[in-house]
Write a protein that holds these residues in place. Structure first.
Motif, PDB file in Angstrom:
ATOM      1  N   CYS A  84       0.801  -1.216   0.000  1.00  0.00           N
ATOM      2  CA  CYS A  84       0.000   0.000   0.000  1.00  0.00           C
ATOM      3  C   CYS A  84       0.837   1.269   0.000  1.00  0.00           C
ATOM      4  O   CYS A  84       1.867   1.336   0.637  1.00  0.00           O
ATOM      5  N   GLY A  85       0.303   2.275  -0.716  1.00  0.00           N
ATOM      6  CA  GLY A  85       0.822   3.628  -0.663  1.00  0.00           C
ATOM      7  C   GLY A  85       2.182   3.814  -1.278  1.00  0.00           C
ATOM      8  O   GLY A  85       2.945   2.892  -1.439  1.00  0.00           O
ATOM      9  N   THR A  86       2.450   5.058  -1.617  1.00  0.00           N
ATOM     10  CA  THR A  86       3.740   5.362  -2.205  1.00  0.00           C
ATOM     11  C   THR A  86       4.639   6.064  -1.208  1.00  0.00           C
ATOM     12  O   THR A  86       5.842   5.913  -1.261  1.00  0.00           O
ATOM     13  N   GLY A  87       4.048   6.855  -0.329  1.00  0.00           N
ATOM     14  CA  GLY A  87       4.832   7.571   0.659  1.00  0.00           C
ATOM     15  C   GLY A  87       5.734   8.615   0.043  1.00  0.00           C
ATOM     16  O   GLY A  87       6.516   9.241   0.721  1.00  0.00           O
ATOM     17  N   ALA A  88       5.645   8.831  -1.256  1.00  0.00           N
ATOM     18  CA  ALA A  88       6.527   9.769  -1.931  1.00  0.00           C
ATOM     19  C   ALA A  88       6.099  11.200  -1.650  1.00  0.00           C
ATOM     20  O   ALA A  88       4.927  11.517  -1.616  1.00  0.00           O
ATOM     21  N   LYS A  89       7.074  12.038  -1.441  1.00  0.00           N
ATOM     22  CA  LYS A  89       6.799  13.454  -1.248  1.00  0.00           C
ATOM     23  C   LYS A  89       7.948  14.208  -1.898  1.00  0.00           C
ATOM     24  O   LYS A  89       9.105  14.002  -1.551  1.00  0.00           O
ATOM     25  N   GLU A  90       7.614  15.058  -2.840  1.00  0.00           N
ATOM     26  CA  GLU A  90       8.647  15.806  -3.531  1.00  0.00           C
ATOM     27  C   GLU A  90       8.374  17.290  -3.407  1.00  0.00           C
ATOM     28  O   GLU A  90       7.242  17.715  -3.223  1.00  0.00           O
ATOM     29  N   THR A  91       9.406  18.088  -3.539  1.00  0.00           N
ATOM     30  CA  THR A  91       9.278  19.519  -3.490  1.00  0.00           C
ATOM     31  C   THR A  91       9.062  20.049  -4.901  1.00  0.00           C
ATOM     32  O   THR A  91       9.767  19.676  -5.825  1.00  0.00           O
ATOM     33  N   ALA A  92       8.071  20.916  -5.058  1.00  0.00           N
ATOM     34  CA  ALA A  92       7.779  21.493  -6.369  1.00  0.00           C
ATOM     35  C   ALA A  92       8.894  22.445  -6.776  1.00  0.00           C
ATOM     36  O   ALA A  92       9.475  23.140  -5.950  1.00  0.00           O
ATOM     37  N   THR A  93       9.200  22.447  -8.057  1.00  0.00           N
ATOM     38  CA  THR A  93      10.231  23.330  -8.565  1.00  0.00           C
ATOM     39  C   THR A  93       9.606  24.614  -9.076  1.00  0.00           C
ATOM     40  O   THR A  93       8.413  24.673  -9.361  1.00  0.00           O
ATOM     41  N   GLU A  94      10.417  25.636  -9.216  1.00  0.00           N
ATOM     42  CA  GLU A  94       9.946  26.927  -9.700  1.00  0.00           C
ATOM     43  C   GLU A  94       9.349  26.768 -11.096  1.00  0.00           C
ATOM     44  O   GLU A  94       9.896  26.071 -11.940  1.00  0.00           O
ATOM     45  N   GLY A  95       8.203  27.381 -11.322  1.00  0.00           N
ATOM     46  CA  GLY A  95       7.537  27.296 -12.607  1.00  0.00           C
ATOM     47  C   GLY A  95       6.623  26.096 -12.734  1.00  0.00           C
ATOM     48  O   GLY A  95       5.926  25.940 -13.724  1.00  0.00           O
ATOM     49  N   ALA A  96       6.603  25.247 -11.730  1.00  0.00           N
ATOM     50  CA  ALA A  96       5.750  24.056 -11.772  1.00  0.00           C
ATOM     51  C   ALA A  96       4.298  24.454 -11.501  1.00  0.00           C
ATOM     52  O   ALA A  96       4.015  25.456 -10.873  1.00  0.00           O
ATOM     53  N   VAL A  97       3.396  23.631 -12.005  1.00  0.00           N
ATOM     54  CA  VAL A  97       1.965  23.842 -11.810  1.00  0.00           C
ATOM     55  C   VAL A  97       1.456  22.778 -10.846  1.00  0.00           C
ATOM     56  O   VAL A  97       1.678  21.589 -11.059  1.00  0.00           O
ATOM     57  N   THR A  98       0.784  23.207  -9.787  1.00  0.00           N
ATOM     58  CA  THR A  98       0.198  22.277  -8.828  1.00  0.00           C
ATOM     59  C   THR A  98      -1.320  22.316  -8.984  1.00  0.00           C
ATOM     60  O   THR A  98      -1.922  23.381  -8.924  1.00  0.00           O
ATOM     61  N   THR A  99      -1.918  21.142  -9.189  1.00  0.00           N
ATOM     62  CA  THR A  99      -3.362  21.032  -9.343  1.00  0.00           C
ATOM     63  C   THR A  99      -3.868  19.964  -8.396  1.00  0.00           C
ATOM     64  O   THR A  99      -3.269  18.901  -8.269  1.00  0.00           O
ATOM     65  N   VAL A 100      -4.967  20.261  -7.714  1.00  0.00           N
ATOM     66  CA  VAL A 100      -5.574  19.303  -6.802  1.00  0.00           C
ATOM     67  C   VAL A 100      -6.871  18.805  -7.427  1.00  0.00           C
ATOM     68  O   VAL A 100      -7.722  19.596  -7.829  1.00  0.00           O
ATOM     69  N   TYR A 101      -6.993  17.489  -7.503  1.00  0.00           N
ATOM     70  CA  TYR A 101      -8.167  16.842  -8.085  1.00  0.00           C
ATOM     71  C   TYR A 101      -8.931  16.090  -7.010  1.00  0.00           C
ATOM     72  O   TYR A 101      -8.343  15.596  -6.051  1.00  0.00           O
ATOM     73  N   LYS A 102     -10.243  15.985  -7.185  1.00  0.00           N
ATOM     74  CA  LYS A 102     -11.088  15.171  -6.316  1.00  0.00           C
ATOM     75  C   LYS A 102     -11.342  13.856  -7.035  1.00  0.00           C
ATOM     76  O   LYS A 102     -11.755  13.843  -8.194  1.00  0.00           O
ATOM     77  N   VAL A 103     -11.042  12.731  -6.363  1.00  0.00           N
ATOM     78  CA  VAL A 103     -11.216  11.403  -6.945  1.00  0.00           C
ATOM     79  C   VAL A 103     -12.155  10.600  -6.057  1.00  0.00           C
ATOM     80  O   VAL A 103     -11.972  10.537  -4.836  1.00  0.00           O
ATOM     81  N   ASN A 104     -13.166   9.997  -6.667  1.00  0.00           N
ATOM     82  CA  ASN A 104     -14.122   9.165  -5.935  1.00  0.00           C
ATOM     83  C   ASN A 104     -13.668   7.714  -5.925  1.00  0.00           C
ATOM     84  O   ASN A 104     -13.163   7.211  -6.923  1.00  0.00           O
ATOM     85  N   GLY A 105     -13.853   7.050  -4.783  1.00  0.00           N
ATOM     86  CA  GLY A 105     -13.613   5.617  -4.697  1.00  0.00           C
ATOM     87  C   GLY A 105     -12.360   5.186  -3.963  1.00  0.00           C
ATOM     88  O   GLY A 105     -12.181   4.004  -3.705  1.00  0.00           O
ATOM     89  N   MET A 106     -11.467   6.107  -3.619  1.00  0.00           N
ATOM     90  CA  MET A 106     -10.254   5.719  -2.886  1.00  0.00           C
ATOM     91  C   MET A 106     -10.616   5.377  -1.442  1.00  0.00           C
ATOM     92  O   MET A 106     -11.333   6.131  -0.797  1.00  0.00           O
TER      93      MET A 106
END
Length: 104
Positions: free
Chosen positions: A23-45
């Motif tokens: 289970c899970g990825t546990g990955a966490k990365e730091t966003a770089t300058e100029g990167a686009v961050t988008t948050v999505y809603k996903v059903n069923g997780m």
């Protein structure tokens, strides 16, 4: 003498549909300058396995640099080099077996 290290503690839910073995990825990365961050809603997780399946599929989209899926909230945060085509994200989420509800 003891060595000092940076440790991040991440709380996760104790229940899982897959017993926790993969289970899970546990990955966490730091966003770089100029990167686009988008948050999505996903059903069923519902668990870490779900998070890993979605993270794996969305990570395969060209330009994606980081994915963080959280079953407890149903939110998937995607960092990419440029704005992603929502249909590409929808297709990746579908491939993982879940439903993209849209941006959060």
């Amino acid at each position: 003498m003891t060595a000092q290290s940076d440790i991040e503690i991440v709380e996760t839910s104790a229940s899982s549909c897959c017993g926790g073995s993969s289970c899970g990825t546990g990955a966490k990365e730091t966003a770089t300058e100029g990167a686009v961050t988008t948050v999505y809603k996903v059903n069923g997780m519902t668990c870490g396995h779900c998070e890993g399946a979605i993270s794996s599929e969305v990570s395969a989209i060209a330009g994606v640099t980081s994915v963080s899926a959280v079953a407890a909230t149903g939110l998937v945060t995607v960092v990419s080099e440029a704005t992603l085509d929502e249909e590409a994200v929808r297709a990746a989420v579908d491939e993982a077996g879940y439903e993209l509800a849209g941006t959060a």
